[in-house]
Design an enzyme around this catalytic site. Structure first.
Site, mmCIF file in Angstrom:
data_model
loop_
_atom_site.group_PDB
_atom_site.id
_atom_site.type_symbol
_atom_site.label_atom_id
_atom_site.label_comp_id
_atom_site.label_asym_id
_atom_site.label_seq_id
_atom_site.Cartn_x
_atom_site.Cartn_y
_atom_site.Cartn_z
ATOM 1 N N LYS A 172 23.579 47.421 28.266
ATOM 2 C CA LYS A 172 23.204 46.782 26.996
ATOM 3 C C LYS A 172 22.013 47.525 26.384
ATOM 4 C CE LYS A 172 25.199 42.615 28.886
ATOM 5 N NZ LYS A 172 25.317 41.166 28.896
ATOM 6 N N HIS B 180 32.831 43.414 23.034
ATOM 7 C CA HIS B 180 31.967 42.606 23.890
ATOM 8 C C HIS B 180 31.531 41.346 23.135
ATOM 9 C CE1 HIS B 180 28.570 41.289 26.283
ATOM 10 N NE2 HIS B 180 29.096 41.970 27.276
ATOM 11 N N GLU C 78 35.892 38.416 30.199
ATOM 12 C CA GLU C 78 34.495 38.013 30.315
ATOM 13 C C GLU C 78 34.320 36.628 29.696
ATOM 14 O OE1 GLU C 78 31.532 41.327 31.018
ATOM 15 O OE2 GLU C 78 31.788 41.223 28.875
ATOM 16 N N GLY D 229 26.366 43.370 34.047
ATOM 17 C CA GLY D 229 25.211 43.490 33.159
ATOM 18 C C GLY D 229 23.916 43.455 33.953
HETATM 19 P P1 PGA Z 1 26.073 39.882 33.136
HETATM 20 O O1 PGA Z 1 26.684 40.642 31.876
HETATM 21 O O2 PGA Z 1 26.569 40.585 34.366
HETATM 22 O O3 PGA Z 1 24.570 39.986 32.972
HETATM 23 O O4 PGA Z 1 26.538 38.475 33.074
HETATM 24 C C1 PGA Z 1 28.021 41.053 31.865
HETATM 25 C C2 PGA Z 1 28.375 41.563 30.499
HETATM 26 O O5 PGA Z 1 27.860 41.030 29.496
HETATM 27 O O6 PGA Z 1 29.170 42.515 30.372
#
Ligand code: PGA
Length: 258
Positions: free
Chosen positions: A12, A96, A168, A240
């Site tokens: 990110k 996303h 997701e 993430g």
């Molecule tokens: P996270 O994010 O592992 O912090 O939950 C995953 C993502 O947003 O791709």
């Protein structure tokens, strides 16, 4: 059939130059079984080339976190598929939930981006998931079915060879307001993955159904990754928070065992 498993770090807007250098000083590529696991790092645009340099001769790839839906032109601040392909980017994360939420991206925009990515030989990692409210209303399958067919509209069977689907659930993303510190359970994620596969069957053929990687994302960490890895229809993870530091990401990779 041996499954190919993808372990993707979605950084990110997090890593800066110093943390990127520290990450690659500590990650141990020699511990990774690259025959079974494909490791992909998704830095911010500005660090794509730097990340490729830091990977060096090791076996890993780089994904962009987005691209623009037009090929070129007067779109200040945007980045094109060709520009990404030119610098050695192999994958691109599209759709996303943070882009859908903060930048109002629709399935139609994502579909246009997928087409452009494929044209420039970038492999799209297409994300979709339901919101907390949708889950509470029992709409998960309906939402997933809609997003899948809209995102893949006019994508050919041949092009599906280059696409990864990422399920997701929005509420399970660690930074989401509705996240209670929980990922989805491997068992309930498996139900959705199987459903996605069934939908691919109605949209395409048996080869696409069997071969398209469907990966899970949402609060994956070193402790829970093993459960997801064991599920029949889960072919990898999009990570993430637990990918920001080399030590936790290394554990995610090492604990991913089918
Ligand atoms: P996270 O994010 O592992 O912090 O939950 C995953 C993502 O947003 O791709």
């Amino acid at each position: 059939m041996t499954k190919k498993n993808y372990i993707i770090a979605n950084w990110k807007m997090n890593l800066d130059l110093m943390s990127l250098n520290i990450f690659f000083n500590h990650i141990k590529f020699d511990e990774i079984d690259v025959n079974k696991k494909e490791i992909i790092f998704a830095p911010s645009f500005v660090f794509i080339e730097k990340t490729l340099n830091l990977i060096g001769d090791n076996t890993a790839s780089v994904a962009a976190q987005n691209l623009f839906w037009e090929a070129k032109g007067a779109y200040t601040g945007e980045v094109s598929a060709k520009q990404l392909a030119d610098i050695g980017c192999k994958y691109v994360i599209l759709g996303h939930s943070e882009r859908r939420e903060f930048f109002n991206e629709t399935d139609e925009m994502i579909n246009a981006k997928i087409k452009l990515a494929l044209k420039h030989r970038l492999k799209p990692i297409v994300c979709m998931g339901e919101s907390f409210e949708e889950k509470e209303q029992g709409l998960t399958k309906k939402i997933i079915e809609q997003k899948l067919s809209a995102c893949l509209s006019e994508i050919s069977t041949g092009d599906m060879r280059n696409i990864i689907i990422a399920y997701e659930p929005i509420w399970a993303i660690s930074t989401n307001v509705n996240n209670t510190g929980q990922s989805d359970t491997p068992e309930s994620a498996q139900v959705v993955h199987k459903f996605l596969r069934k939908n691919l069957e109605s949209l395409y053929d048996s080869v696409v159904t069997e071969k398209t990687p469907i990966i899970y994302g949402g609060s994956v960490d070193a402790d829970n990754v093993g459960g997801f890895a064991k599920m029949e229809d889960i072919d990898g993870v999009l990570v993430g928070g637990a990918s920001k530091e080399s030590s936790s990401f290394q554990k995610v990779i090492n604990n991913y065992s089918t």
